[in-house]
Write an enzyme that holds these catalytic residues in place. Structure first.
Site, PDB file in Angstrom:
ATOM      1  N   HIS A 141       0.834  -1.207   0.000  1.00  0.00           N
ATOM      2  CA  HIS A 141       0.000   0.000   0.000  1.00  0.00           C
ATOM      3  C   HIS A 141       0.867   1.255   0.000  1.00  0.00           C
ATOM      4  CE1 HIS A 141      -3.215   2.815   0.912  1.00  0.00           C
ATOM      5  NE2 HIS A 141      -2.565   3.192   1.995  1.00  0.00           N
ATOM      6  N   GLN A 248      -7.589  14.836   0.826  1.00  0.00           N
ATOM      7  CA  GLN A 248      -6.314  14.349   1.374  1.00  0.00           C
ATOM      8  C   GLN A 248      -5.110  14.910   0.604  1.00  0.00           C
ATOM      9  OE1 GLN A 248      -6.112  10.052   1.367  1.00  0.00           O
ATOM     10  NE2 GLN A 248      -4.154   9.969   2.413  1.00  0.00           N
ATOM     11  N   TYR A 252      -2.684  17.179   3.067  1.00  0.00           N
ATOM     12  CA  TYR A 252      -1.869  16.310   3.925  1.00  0.00           C
ATOM     13  C   TYR A 252      -0.435  16.789   4.161  1.00  0.00           C
ATOM     14  CZ  TYR A 252       1.136  13.786   0.554  1.00  0.00           C
ATOM     15  OH  TYR A 252       2.101  13.434  -0.356  1.00  0.00           O
ATOM     16  N   THR A 357      -4.117   0.378   5.432  1.00  0.00           N
ATOM     17  CA  THR A 357      -4.713  -0.344   4.316  1.00  0.00           C
ATOM     18  C   THR A 357      -3.933  -1.618   4.023  1.00  0.00           C
ATOM     19  OG1 THR A 357      -5.337   1.782   3.427  1.00  0.00           O
ATOM     20  CG2 THR A 357      -5.451  -0.096   1.919  1.00  0.00           C
TER      21      THR A 357
END
Ligand code: MN
Length: 421
Positions: A141, A248, A252, A357
């Site tokens: 991920h 995001q 972020y 994730t």
């Protein structure tokens, strides 16, 4: 290993082969019925064993603890009693549900009072969550996201192979499976735009995760070693860390996830104990370069748990978009909690620590739409003829998970949530 895990055990309660809840599982949850208060139960087949009613019958008298804690609307106080109590309760229930035991099986009237059909009960959020951490512990991920958001050649940032990266998430918006999630509004800015704009997110995504729930607290200044971590973990739930990718991407840098994440996280209602998962332990990936001494661990600390994600559209058509496995995690739970507390950060009963994730090596094992569609470039074709880059209003995302060995299937049930306007 607990004798409650013996694969040869059978219950007098009918358990279908595809059920997540055989006698070897016995996960704890909190439920309510039309006529009763919130109370603690254990899943068996299609039923809930009502522990409040069972305690009133005297059949839990062999385990000494305050039975009033079974009438609470969260598991926190029950879990606080410690594993010597909660494991003894699981083992006592295993005895009572055993096909060779008559203590409950032989009492028709009592049986009808303590067994509640799951279809007639409402499951509540299993714990009050004082603190929530989200890790980022799947190498696949982190590599996929790094390649898309930054640079495919240097997808992993320099710290990633040295520590389990994580952030403190929002505990107040963790909800139980079945609770609808409002599409978040916020600021976004495409690379081609000069100025940010405000509106509903256009890229709401799921994140397939598993969270562990701590059952034994620590004081400020204390640390938990990798060898001690398992004594602090009560059990695991499926966890959907809903994410708004467009929000995001803009927000972020430099401090990480904020409004793209805190609008809601969904959890499955049944907490599968660490003890029930003991038979499904496997070796984790080889960690190279070697980790610092406080992150070293011994033995098998990963778990072979099959995971899947299904999207159900408003028209009732559904498609499984991912098959992954918890065994892929690069950083295990022992390393995560050792890292979280190495600086003296205290933990509380009911805290949730989500894995990050869980993506596998192949595109059909990726744990988010961001990865499955590769940032929207390869939409998923749905059986009703529509396509999905991300999640639409009216779509329900369902996470499922189970471990299977020696003919025993220990599962989590499901973690579902519908995105609404
Ligand atoms: Mn996450």
């Amino acid at each position: 290993m607990s004798k409650a895990n013996d694969p040869s055990l059978r219950s007098w309660v009918t358990v279908k082969p595809e059920s997540d809840f055989p006698i070897q599982n016995l996960p704890f949850g909190v439920f309510k019925t039309a006529t009763g208060n919130a109370r603690i139960g254990v899943a068996i087949g299609e039923y809930i064993l009502d522990l409040q009613a069972l305690a009133k019958s005297g059949l839990l008298d062999t385990v000494a603890f305050d039975k009033n804690l079974l009438s609470k609307d969260t598991l926190n106080q029950f879990i606080t009693l410690g594993k010597h109590v909660t494991n003894a309760v699981r083992e006592r229930i295993s005895e009572l549900l055993n096909e060779n035991n008559q203590e409950l099986q032989g009492k028709a009237e009592l049986k009808s009072r303590v067994l509640v059909k799951q279809s007639e009960a409402q499951m509540l959020k299993p714990v009050y969550v004082p603190n929530y951490t989200d890790f980022y512990s799947s190498r696949e991920h982190a590599t996929n996201v790094g390649a898309m958001f930054r640079d495919p050649k240097n997808a992993l940032l320099p710290n990633w192979l040295h520590l389990p990266v994580g952030y403190h998430g929002r505990a107040s918006s963790i909800v139980v499976s079945g609770t609808p999630i409002h599409r978040p509004k916020g600021q976004t800015k495409a690379d081609t735009d000069e100025m940010p704009s405000f509106g509903p997110s256009k890229s709401v995504d799921f994140e397939l995760e598993i969270a562990f729930i701590t059952g034994k607290p620590t004081q400020l200044g204390e640390s938990i070693s990798t060898e001690e971590v398992e004594s602090h973990i009560f059990g695991l739930v499926l966890f959907n860390d809903w994410s708004a990718r467009d929000i995001q991407k803009w927000e972020y840098v430099p401090l990480g996830p904020f409004l793209a994440k805190n609008f809601g996280s969904s959890v499955s209602p049944w907490v599968v104990t660490l003890e029930a998962l003991e038979p499904f332990k496997v070796e984790g990936p080889i960690q190279e370069p070697a980790v610092l001494p406080y992150l070293k661990y011994g033995g098998k600390k990963n778990y072979e748990i099959n995971l899947e994600v299904e999207i159900k559209t408003a028209s009732g058509k559904s498609k499984i978009v991912s098959h992954s496995n918890f065994k892929y995690m690069y950083w295990n739970m022992c390393q995560q909690l050792a890292h979280q507390t190495v600086n003296g950060c205290n933990i509380a009963v009911g805290d949730m620590y989500a894995s990050g994730t869980i993506s596998g090596p192949e595109p059909d094992s990726y744990g988010s739409m961001l990865e499955i569609t590769w940032g929207g470039k390869n939409p998923v074709q749905m059986p009703d003829g529509t396509e999905r880059k991300f999640i639409n209003d009216g779509d329900t995302v369902v996470l499922k998970g189970y471990a299977k060995k020696d003919g025993v299937r220990v599962g989590f049930g499901e973690c579902s949530g519908m995105i609404i306007e």
